[in-house]
Scaffold this active site. Structure first.
Site, PDB file in Angstrom:
ATOM      1  N   ASP A  15       0.843  -1.190   0.000  1.00  0.00           N
ATOM      2  CA  ASP A  15       0.000   0.000   0.000  1.00  0.00           C
ATOM      3  C   ASP A  15       0.878   1.241   0.000  1.00  0.00           C
ATOM      4  O   ASP A  15       1.988   1.217   0.533  1.00  0.00           O
ATOM      5  CB  ASP A  15      -0.908   0.015   1.244  1.00  0.00           C
ATOM      6  CG  ASP A  15      -2.207   0.777   1.015  1.00  0.00           C
ATOM      7  OD1 ASP A  15      -2.143   1.888   0.433  1.00  0.00           O
ATOM      8  OD2 ASP A  15      -3.271   0.271   1.401  1.00  0.00           O
ATOM      9  N   LYS A  69      -9.985   5.942  -8.105  1.00  0.00           N
ATOM     10  CA  LYS A  69     -11.287   5.493  -8.583  1.00  0.00           C
ATOM     11  C   LYS A  69     -12.377   6.547  -8.513  1.00  0.00           C
ATOM     12  O   LYS A  69     -13.489   6.309  -8.994  1.00  0.00           O
ATOM     13  CB  LYS A  69     -11.732   4.266  -7.785  1.00  0.00           C
ATOM     14  CG  LYS A  69     -11.958   4.558  -6.306  1.00  0.00           C
ATOM     15  CD  LYS A  69     -12.509   3.340  -5.590  1.00  0.00           C
ATOM     16  CE  LYS A  69     -12.886   3.693  -4.155  1.00  0.00           C
ATOM     17  NZ  LYS A  69     -13.560   2.569  -3.481  1.00  0.00           N
ATOM     18  N   SER A 107     -11.081  -4.411 -11.571  1.00  0.00           N
ATOM     19  CA  SER A 107     -11.521  -3.333 -12.445  1.00  0.00           C
ATOM     20  C   SER A 107     -12.899  -2.825 -12.011  1.00  0.00           C
ATOM     21  O   SER A 107     -13.315  -3.016 -10.871  1.00  0.00           O
ATOM     22  CB  SER A 107     -11.532  -3.814 -13.901  1.00  0.00           C
ATOM     23  OG  SER A 107     -11.756  -2.733 -14.788  1.00  0.00           O
ATOM     24  N   LYS A 110     -17.436   0.662 -14.858  1.00  0.00           N
ATOM     25  CA  LYS A 110     -17.295   1.902 -15.648  1.00  0.00           C
ATOM     26  C   LYS A 110     -16.323   1.730 -16.819  1.00  0.00           C
ATOM     27  O   LYS A 110     -16.230   2.605 -17.677  1.00  0.00           O
ATOM     28  CB  LYS A 110     -16.857   3.046 -14.748  1.00  0.00           C
ATOM     29  CG  LYS A 110     -17.917   3.461 -13.737  1.00  0.00           C
ATOM     30  CD  LYS A 110     -17.440   4.611 -12.863  1.00  0.00           C
ATOM     31  CE  LYS A 110     -18.534   5.057 -11.901  1.00  0.00           C
ATOM     32  NZ  LYS A 110     -18.915   4.012 -10.939  1.00  0.00           N
ATOM     33  N   ASN A 146     -20.839  -1.129  -7.438  1.00  0.00           N
ATOM     34  CA  ASN A 146     -20.611  -0.416  -6.184  1.00  0.00           C
ATOM     35  C   ASN A 146     -20.499  -1.404  -5.025  1.00  0.00           C
ATOM     36  O   ASN A 146     -21.418  -2.185  -4.782  1.00  0.00           O
ATOM     37  CB  ASN A 146     -21.766   0.550  -5.910  1.00  0.00           C
ATOM     38  CG  ASN A 146     -21.818   1.661  -6.930  1.00  0.00           C
ATOM     39  OD1 ASN A 146     -21.038   2.584  -6.893  1.00  0.00           O
ATOM     40  ND2 ASN A 146     -22.748   1.538  -7.880  1.00  0.00           N
ATOM     41  N   SER A 150     -17.247   0.594   0.800  1.00  0.00           N
ATOM     42  CA  SER A 150     -15.897   0.920   0.348  1.00  0.00           C
ATOM     43  C   SER A 150     -15.685   2.428   0.458  1.00  0.00           C
ATOM     44  O   SER A 150     -16.640   3.207   0.442  1.00  0.00           O
ATOM     45  CB  SER A 150     -15.671   0.449  -1.088  1.00  0.00           C
ATOM     46  OG  SER A 150     -16.584   1.079  -1.967  1.00  0.00           O
TER      47      SER A 150
END
Length: 213
Positions: A15, A69, A107, A110, A146, A150
């Site tokens: 991360d 995102k 992915s 969108k 969705n 998150s």
């Protein structure tokens, strides 16, 4: 957490957020004391760092979810979105291939008919990941709608407005969205890896769309 519960010999977590990495490492070590946890504080768009992480960790599979995102943010930060979403995927897919690891690209729906910078960069990321299929053990792409809870998700923003008693803005009263739970999302990622067919794009049957109103 799901991967840790599967009792792998080693679990490497990568991360660029020091805070997020610190928290997940602490939790994994506390809940699974016998698990070897290898934390990497790094940026996926930096090719040497990604290659080093793969060389030293020697993973069987790499789950790649690093991306910018948020749609409006990506419109304002075009180069950052391209660097992370496209080149970050390029570097990570090839680093995974170099050590013989399977590669799963996370992915978004969108990317299906991209009408935004975020969607377009994620579609490019899919193509970049799939282009490594000839070199990697196995490459798969997973598209999500969705995911409930998150960071920055629609539900999170709506709950924030409700708590503050402020209006929830909608672009259209007939607007609909698809939703999935985090457990469904994780399950889809793992199943895509286990299906064993390279070069495929998978997505969950999310049922009927939900009217936001």
């Amino acid at each position: 957490r799901v991967l840790a519960s599967c009792a792998p010999s080693t679990l490497a977590v990568l991360d660029h957020s020091e805070h997020a990495l610190f928290n997940i490492e602490r939790e994994l070590r506390a809940r699974w004391p016998d698990l070897e946890v290898v934390p990497w504080l790094m940026d996926a768009s930096r090719a040497p760092a990604v290659a080093k992480a793969c060389r030293e960790t020697r993973p069987d599979v790499v789950y790649h979810a690093a991306a910018y995102k948020h749609v409006t943010m990506a419109e304002r930060a075009l180069l950052s979105a391209i660097r992370t979403n496209v080149f970050g995927t390029w570097h990570t897919a090839r680093a995974a291939a170099a050590v013989g690891a399977r590669f799963v690209q996370v992915s978004t729906d969108k990317a299906a008919q991209p009408a935004s910078v975020m969607g377009a960069t994620k579609r490019l990321a899919e193509l970049v990941a799939l282009s490594a299929a000839g070199y990697s053990e196995r490459v798969a792409v997973v598209r999500f709608g969705n995911v409930q809870g998150s960071s920055g998700s629609l539900l999170e923003l709506m709950l924030e407005h409700m708590r503050e008693g402020t209006p929830i803005e909608l672009t259209d009263p007939e607007a609909t969205r698809y939703f999935m739970t985090p457990r469904e999302a994780v399950s889809l990622i793992l199943k895509a890896d286990l299906l064993g067919r390279t070069g495929e794009i998978y997505w969950l049957d999310m049922g009927a769309p939900v009217r936001i109103v």
